[in-house]
Scaffold this motif. Structure first.
Motif, PDB file in Angstrom:
ATOM      1  N   VAL A 409       0.856  -1.185   0.000  1.00  0.00           N
ATOM      2  CA  VAL A 409       0.000   0.000   0.000  1.00  0.00           C
ATOM      3  C   VAL A 409       0.889   1.230   0.000  1.00  0.00           C
ATOM      4  N   GLY A 452      -8.721  -1.531  -1.367  1.00  0.00           N
ATOM      5  CA  GLY A 452      -7.502  -1.468  -0.592  1.00  0.00           C
ATOM      6  C   GLY A 452      -7.259  -2.796   0.103  1.00  0.00           C
ATOM      7  N   PRO A 519      -6.075   2.250   1.863  1.00  0.00           N
ATOM      8  CA  PRO A 519      -6.209   2.349   0.396  1.00  0.00           C
ATOM      9  C   PRO A 519      -4.918   1.927  -0.303  1.00  0.00           C
TER      10      PRO A 519
END
Length: 525
Positions: A409, A452, A519
């Motif tokens: 991420v 996500g 996310p």
């Protein structure tokens, strides 16, 4: 008399008695020889030599018994030769064979019994020596040791098990007198000097029952009963005792249970006084907490000093520019151009003060927020390593699982780690009253429907009540007596500022469940 016919020195018979027995045995042998040789009695009289051997067995050595056997056999053969000469008489030969066989068998049995008795004497001597060594170790050991009779209480526990009792702790809760009854069924067989000293220098008579020394709210004795109930071979636990003078002591209790049930009448129990060690450990934890508090106070102090120093100039400039603006307004007519310039400088200095404050906030979150690729699995493992001491001290098992194909991420690493630390810390504190064997924190990392990555935290604590769930993420909402109620609110703010979410619920199988969604790509502010 040769040594092989000497009376066995290990015998405890009196010399006069031994002499009388030998005299009678030899007289009997002579009588048997006479009757067998010079009378017409047609029977196996030679078998009576067996009585001679039996009478002499207690007084002769093994060699003496063998010599007497040879003499008896020789007398039997001599009697046959004198009575029958060279005439073959089958009946007489059979009587002779029976007599000789009886004499030899009796000799063999006497020798075997003699050797078995010697072995038994050696065994008793070794056993006595071992008992003396054990007693010396038991009495002189500086470890508090007891010999206690657990046979009666074990019988009681086995009866309960036979009656269908499977949960002894629940049975003890339902029967308040159960523990007292068990304690009364465990008499003390012996206690060494260290044990009497541990109880407050009491006498051996007063150490017979432990009822008066076991603290009423102590659960260790029940744990010990559960160990016997479950047929465990060893027990170790921390407990509390009250000495004769009313002093409370923390002890480490160790008990080894015998394999043979018959030996439960003498079970060795050891106690170690760990009061000072536990107090030192408690003082260490308190010192660590105070150090952390002092560190936070020092940080706040340093931050306050830095802010005061940095804000001093723009705030001073603001005052000067405001005073200048007032002076320009007091003119007749007012110098509006100068007023405008002063107002612009006020705006400029206000912005500078705002920038200083913003810069300080950024510094607290690793200066300026820098988004970078972060592996959530690596971050969780790193956070676990950071908190390993806390997890180990609270006996908590930590588990982490990751679904395959989870990508990195884009996030501020220090922010995410701060959220993880907060959630793990809350889980540890929530399981303070949970039994140690079931304390567990489970972390799972899975895709979140393309939006996500979902990171789920589940503990094995009591869960969250309905009223707490409603206001859990509001500032100043806390379930801890010393908590400020800001941690979860800040965690949610951190995640939401980067486009993520943080939610809480109760797991269907028990315990609290926190889920945060991070996310996949950066959120542009």
């Amino acid at each position: 008399m040769p040594s092989f016919v000497l009376v066995n020195p290990k015998r405890r018979l009196s010399a006069r008695y031994e002499t009388g027995i030998l005299s009678f045995a030899f007289a009997l042998a002579a009588t048997v020889f006479y009757l067998d040789t010079f009378t017409d009695i047609h029977s196996a009289l030679a078998t009576l030599y067996v009585i001679t051997l039996l009478l002499s067995a207690e007084t002769l050595t093994e060699k003496g018994t063998l010599l007497l056997t040879v003499v008896c056999v020789g007398l039997s053969i001599l009697s046959y030769a004198a009575a029958h000469g060279t005439d073959a008489d089958l009946a007489a030969i059979l009587r002779l064979a029976v007599a000789i066989a009886a004499i030899l068998i009796t000799c063999a049995l006497i020798i075997r019994n003699h050797r078995a008795r010697l072995d038994l004497i050696k065994f008793n001597v070794a056993l006595q020596s071992s008992e003396e060594r054990y007693r010396t170790i038991f009495e002189q050991s500086r470890v508090a040791l007891w010999e206690r009779d657990y046979s009666e209480v074990r019988a009681l526990l086995m009866v309960l098990k036979a009656q269908g009792v499977s949960d002894l702790r629940a049975y003890a809760r339902d029967n308040p007198n159960f523990i007292g009854d068990c304690i009364s069924r465990i008499p003390t067989v012996a206690a060494n000097a260290a044990a009497l000293e541990l109880l407050g220098n009491v006498s051996a008579k007063n150490a017979g029952s432990m009822r008066r020394y076991i603290a009423q709210d102590d659960e260790t004795f029940l744990d010990l009963m559960v160990a016997i109930f479950d047929n465990q071979s060893y027990f170790e636990g921390k407990g509390t005792i009250i000495t004769s003078d009313g002093t409370t002591k923390l002890v480490l209790l160790t008990v080894g249970f015998p394999v043979d049930v018959a030996n439960f009448n003498r079970v060795i129990v050891g106690m170690f006084d760990i009061t000072e060690r536990e107090l030192a450990q408690k003082a260490l934890f308190e010192a660590q907490a105070e150090l952390a508090l002092a560190s936070r106070a020092a940080t706040v102090g340093a931050l306050s000093a830095s802010l005061a120093h940095e804000l001093n100039q723009p705030l001073g400039a603001l005052v000067v520019n405001a005073q200048t603006l007032l002076r320009w307004l007091d003119r007749d007519p007012p110098d509006l151009a100068a007023v405008a310039r002063s107002a612009e400088r006020i705006v400029r200095d206000s912005q500078r003060a705002s920038d200083i404050i913003q810069s300080t906030r950024s510094m607290l979150s690793e200066r300026t927020p820098v988004l970078e690729p972060v592996s959530l699995a690596d971050l969780v493992n790193e956070t676990q390593a950071l908190m390993e001491s806390e997890l180990s001290r609270n006996r908590i098992k930590f588990e982490m699982s990751e679904a395959p194909g989870i990508a990195n991420v884009s996030a501020v690493r220090i922010e995410l780690q701060q959220v993880l630390i907060n959630l793990i810390t809350n889980a540890i504190q929530a399981m303070a009253a949970t039994p140690e064997e079931v304390r567990r924190i489970s972390v799972s990392i899975n895709p979140a429907d393309g939006r996500g990555v979902r990171v789920s935290f589940r503990d094995s604590g009591p869960g969250l009540s309905a009223d707490i769930l409603e206001k859990l993420f509001k500032p100043f909402c806390t379930t801890k007596e010393t908590g400020l109620g800001m941690g979860l609110a800040i965690c949610r703010s951190i995640l939401e500022a980067r486009g993520g979410t943080l939610t809480a619920s109760n797991h269907t199988e028990g315990g609290a469940l926190f889920e945060m969604i991070v996310p996949m790509e950066a959120v542009h502010e």
